[in-house]
Design a protein around this motif. Structure first.
Motif, short mmCIF file in Angstrom:
data_model
loop_
_atom_site.label_atom_id
_atom_site.label_comp_id
_atom_site.label_asym_id
_atom_site.label_seq_id
_atom_site.Cartn_x
_atom_site.Cartn_y
_atom_site.Cartn_z
N ILE A 87 88.29 -38.46 8.46
CA ILE A 87 87.16 -37.69 9.01
C ILE A 87 85.84 -38.30 8.57
N ILE A 88 85.75 -38.68 7.29
CA ILE A 88 84.50 -39.27 6.78
C ILE A 88 84.18 -40.57 7.53
N PHE A 89 85.21 -41.40 7.70
CA PHE A 89 84.99 -42.64 8.45
C PHE A 89 84.60 -42.34 9.90
N GLY A 90 85.27 -41.34 10.51
CA GLY A 90 84.97 -41.00 11.91
C GLY A 90 83.51 -40.61 12.10
N LEU A 91 82.97 -39.86 11.12
CA LEU A 91 81.56 -39.47 11.19
C LEU A 91 80.67 -40.72 11.23
N VAL B 137 73.11 -44.00 5.88
CA VAL B 137 74.08 -42.90 5.79
C VAL B 137 75.35 -43.27 6.56
N GLY B 138 75.19 -43.81 7.75
CA GLY B 138 76.35 -44.22 8.54
C GLY B 138 77.21 -45.23 7.80
N GLY B 139 76.58 -46.20 7.18
CA GLY B 139 77.31 -47.23 6.43
C GLY B 139 78.04 -46.63 5.23
N LEU B 140 77.38 -45.73 4.52
CA LEU B 140 78.02 -45.10 3.36
C LEU B 140 79.28 -44.35 3.80
N LEU B 141 79.18 -43.61 4.92
CA LEU B 141 80.34 -42.87 5.42
C LEU B 141 81.46 -43.83 5.80
N ILE B 142 81.13 -44.94 6.43
CA ILE B 142 82.14 -45.92 6.83
C ILE B 142 82.84 -46.48 5.59
N GLY B 143 82.05 -46.91 4.61
CA GLY B 143 82.63 -47.55 3.42
C GLY B 143 83.46 -46.59 2.61
N LEU B 169 98.78 -42.19 11.78
CA LEU B 169 98.52 -41.20 12.82
C LEU B 169 97.61 -40.10 12.27
N ILE B 170 97.88 -39.67 11.03
CA ILE B 170 97.03 -38.65 10.39
C ILE B 170 95.60 -39.19 10.27
N ALA B 171 95.47 -40.44 9.85
CA ALA B 171 94.14 -41.04 9.69
C ALA B 171 93.42 -41.10 11.04
N VAL B 172 94.13 -41.50 12.10
CA VAL B 172 93.48 -41.61 13.41
C VAL B 172 93.05 -40.23 13.91
N ILE B 173 93.87 -39.22 13.65
CA ILE B 173 93.47 -37.85 14.00
C ILE B 173 92.18 -37.51 13.25
N GLY B 174 92.12 -37.90 11.97
CA GLY B 174 90.89 -37.71 11.19
C GLY B 174 89.71 -38.44 11.80
N PHE B 175 89.92 -39.71 12.22
CA PHE B 175 88.82 -40.47 12.84
C PHE B 175 88.21 -39.66 13.98
N PHE B 176 89.09 -39.06 14.79
CA PHE B 176 88.59 -38.36 15.97
C PHE B 176 87.99 -37.00 15.63
N GLY B 178 86.31 -36.40 12.89
CA GLY B 178 84.98 -36.78 12.40
C GLY B 178 84.08 -37.28 13.51
N GLY B 179 84.63 -38.14 14.37
CA GLY B 179 83.85 -38.73 15.45
C GLY B 179 83.38 -37.70 16.46
N LEU B 180 84.27 -36.76 16.81
CA LEU B 180 83.89 -35.72 17.77
C LEU B 180 82.87 -34.77 17.17
N ALA B 181 83.04 -34.44 15.87
CA ALA B 181 82.07 -33.56 15.21
C ALA B 181 80.68 -34.21 15.21
N MET B 182 80.65 -35.51 14.95
CA MET B 182 79.38 -36.23 14.94
C MET B 182 78.80 -36.30 16.36
N ALA B 183 79.64 -36.70 17.32
CA ALA B 183 79.15 -36.94 18.68
C ALA B 183 78.68 -35.66 19.37
N TRP B 184 79.35 -34.55 19.11
CA TRP B 184 79.04 -33.30 19.80
C TRP B 184 78.17 -32.38 18.96
N GLY B 185 78.39 -32.37 17.64
CA GLY B 185 77.71 -31.40 16.80
C GLY B 185 76.42 -31.90 16.16
N ILE B 186 76.44 -33.16 15.71
CA ILE B 186 75.32 -33.63 14.89
C ILE B 186 74.40 -34.60 15.64
N LEU B 187 75.01 -35.58 16.32
CA LEU B 187 74.17 -36.62 16.97
C LEU B 187 73.15 -36.08 17.98
#
Lengths: 137, 194
Positions: A87-91, B137-143, B169-176, B178-187
């Motif tokens: 989740i953190i990476f996804g953000l 901030v984006g880089g910190l989250l990625i790293g 698979l669990i990690a990829v679900i996490g990616f999405f 986080g990504g959806l929360a950012m894309a729809w909620g925060i960005l």
């Protein structure tokens, strides 16, 4: 000399990342907004081809250039680690529009500000290493 | 040769791109490596002396030199693609994404596809404090996230799923998530800052 092949594979990777447009912030945002099939098509095709190829590699016990049988190290099972970390990476992925591969490819495009992201991602990795013992795994 | 360059220079169909990404993974396995880009961030910490203050970075980083060489190649590949294999058309983002971005004051790609046309100028070429902090901030989250989660898109979504690993698979679900929360909620609110 043994590193030259990795450099050449890296060059192909940089070209593939560019021509696939997977390095584009716009493509990543579009993906998370479900407004295009493009990125899903790329990842889906890569995974399907990857599953088939990986199965074949295991089946025929394919050897790498050094003569060693190619092996896959299974990751230790955990839910919180992969879910929270993911989740953190996804953000960060949705914010910057770049995962680590495209970060380096975009540096090659001459986008200077991408180095800000690269350096802070190294710092982020350090912070994880520093606080590792305190995090659920 | 010119015909070949013209052929490569067009934007690629997603199926070609996906196939080629799988080939990169196989080439790396064949060469004695594996496909996982974010591991390099840990190696860089180790080379920088992070092992003195965090045990996680005390490992034989020399065994990872091949991976650093690989990303050095990716930088070179990015340079070659943007200099010599650029297409004339901008990235063909969907119309609804374009409209949404314009409503937030972000200009969609209208120049050539490569180089500046790949990323929004408002974020990557404005050098304002808000864009600078945004990128940090984006880089910190990625790293932080990739190492905590044990991998990024290449290691989990491509290599891990190809090997049918449940953790990936669990990690990829996490990616999405986080990504959806950012894309729809925060960005949507952050983008108006630029």
């Amino acid at each position: 000399m043994k590193y030259i092949k990795f450099f050449l594979i890296g060059i192909i990777f940089g070209i593939v990342m560019t021509k696939s447009e997977a390095v584009s912030w716009f493509r990543i945002y579009e993906m998370f907004r479900f407004e295009s099939f493009h990125m899903y098509g790329i990842i889906g095709t890569a995974v399907v081809v990857g599953i088939i190829g990986t199965a074949i590699i295991k089946k025929v016990h394919l050897k790498d250039v050094t003569g060693k049988v190619i092996s896959f190290n299974p990751k230790n099972m955990s839910v919180p680690r992969y879910l929270i970390g993911g989740i953190i990476f996804g953000l960060g992925w949705a914010m910057t529009g770049a995962c680590p591969g495209p970060l380096f490819t975009l540096a090659g495009h001459g986008i200077a500000a991408i180095w800000v992201v690269i350096i802070s991602s190294v710092v982020g990795t350090y912070l994880y290493g520093y606080f590792r013992d305190k995090l659920p795994h | 040769m010119n015909q070949l360059i013209d052929l490569i220079s067009q934007p690629w169909h997603w199926s070609i791109s996906g196939f080629m990404i799988a080939m990169i993974m196989f080439l790396l396995l064949w060469a004695g490596g594996e496909f996982g880009v974010s591991a390099n961030l840990r190696t860089m910490c180790s080379i920088g002396g992070a092992g003195k203050s965090a045990d996680f970075f005390n490992f034989n980083w020399k065994s990872q030199i091949w991976n650093l060489v690989f990303i050095a190649g990716a930088i070179a590949g990015g340079f070659i693609a943007s200099q010599y294999l650029a297409s004339d058309d901008p990235v063909q983002v969907s119309q609804s994404t374009v409209q949404f971005l314009e409503s937030k004051g972000i200009h969609p790609p209208e120049t050539m596809a490569e180089g500046a046309g790949f990323v929004p100028n408002e974020i990557y070429n404005s050098w304002t404090w808000s864009s600078f902090i945004f990128l940090i901030v984006g880089g910190l989250l990625i790293g932080f996230g990739t190492r905590y989660g044990g991998g990024c898109t290449s290691g989990h979504a491509i290599s891990g799923l190809s090997n049918l690993q449940l953790p990936s698979l669990i990690a990829v679900i996490g990616f999405f998530i986080g990504g959806l929360a950012m894309a729809w909620g925060i960005l949507p609110s952050l983008l108006t800052l630029f």
